[in-house]
Design a protein around this motif. Structure first.
Motif, short mmCIF file in Angstrom:
data_model
loop_
_atom_site.label_atom_id
_atom_site.label_comp_id
_atom_site.label_asym_id
_atom_site.label_seq_id
_atom_site.Cartn_x
_atom_site.Cartn_y
_atom_site.Cartn_z
N ARG A 85 0.85 -1.20 0.00
CA ARG A 85 0.00 0.00 0.00
C ARG A 85 0.89 1.25 0.00
O ARG A 85 0.58 2.27 0.60
CB ARG A 85 -0.93 0.03 1.21
N SER A 126 1.57 3.60 -2.06
CA SER A 126 1.10 4.90 -2.54
C SER A 126 0.43 5.71 -1.44
O SER A 126 0.23 6.91 -1.57
CB SER A 126 0.14 4.72 -3.72
N SER A 127 0.10 5.06 -0.31
CA SER A 127 -0.52 5.75 0.83
C SER A 127 0.50 6.19 1.87
O SER A 127 0.13 6.79 2.88
CB SER A 127 -1.54 4.82 1.51
N GLU A 182 -1.25 0.74 -6.20
CA GLU A 182 -0.93 1.02 -4.80
C GLU A 182 0.49 0.61 -4.39
O GLU A 182 0.98 1.08 -3.37
CB GLU A 182 -1.94 0.33 -3.89
#
Length: 159
Positions: free
Chosen positions: A111, A113-114, A127
């Protein structure tokens, strides 16, 4: 990444942990790029077998990454799947994976990209973000631990 099967936990806990003996790099077949071929298994033992089998300088990188991950997330759950160590939160899914290539060790944040800041390596998957570590690279341990802590709090990848 694949979705979990209906009715199965995201990060399954086996009835018995794998009891893998320590492995020397010469005893484990290396796949393309020098990636150790370690049987699928849950717990610390198969991950440590993978790290021990990483060729040359990459084994030192693997040990350091593993130690930083354990320090950042003391209750981290580990497994080797698809010839790659995975790190997750039991019942919540996987947040990070490691894979050996010829000239570098790739850390995948599922994840990514977060994360803030976003790790530098892009992926074909929206992601996922990567951090590639090459021989002689200085690892920014503070930034890496920050990414690990952030990633461990996000919904994990169900594989």
């Amino acid at each position: 990444m694949a979705s979990k099967a209906p009715g199965k936990p995201a990060v399954a806990k086996p009835d018995k942990p794998n009891a893998a003996a320590p492995v020397r790099s010469g005893e484990v077949p290396l796949l393309s790029g020098g990636n150790p071929q370690i049987a699928k298994g849950y717990g610390d033992a198969p991950v440590q077998a993978y790290i021990a089998a990483m060729p040359g300088w990459k084994s030192d990188v693997g040990r350091r990454l593993d130690a930083l991950i354990e320090r950042a997330v003391p209750d981290v759950y580990k497994a080797v799947k698809w010839n790659s160590p995975l790190y997750g939160i039991e019942g919540e899914g996987w947040f990070l994976g490691i894979h050996v290539f010829t000239k570098y060790v790739k850390v995948a944040f599922f994840r990514g990209s977060s994360l803030n800041p976003v790790p530098p390596g892009q992926s074909k998957q929206k992601e996922v973000r990567y951090l590639d570590i090459r021989e002689g690279d200085a690892l920014d341990e503070e930034q890496f631990v920050g990414w690990i802590r952030q990633a461990s709090r996000l919904p994990g990848e169900r594989m």
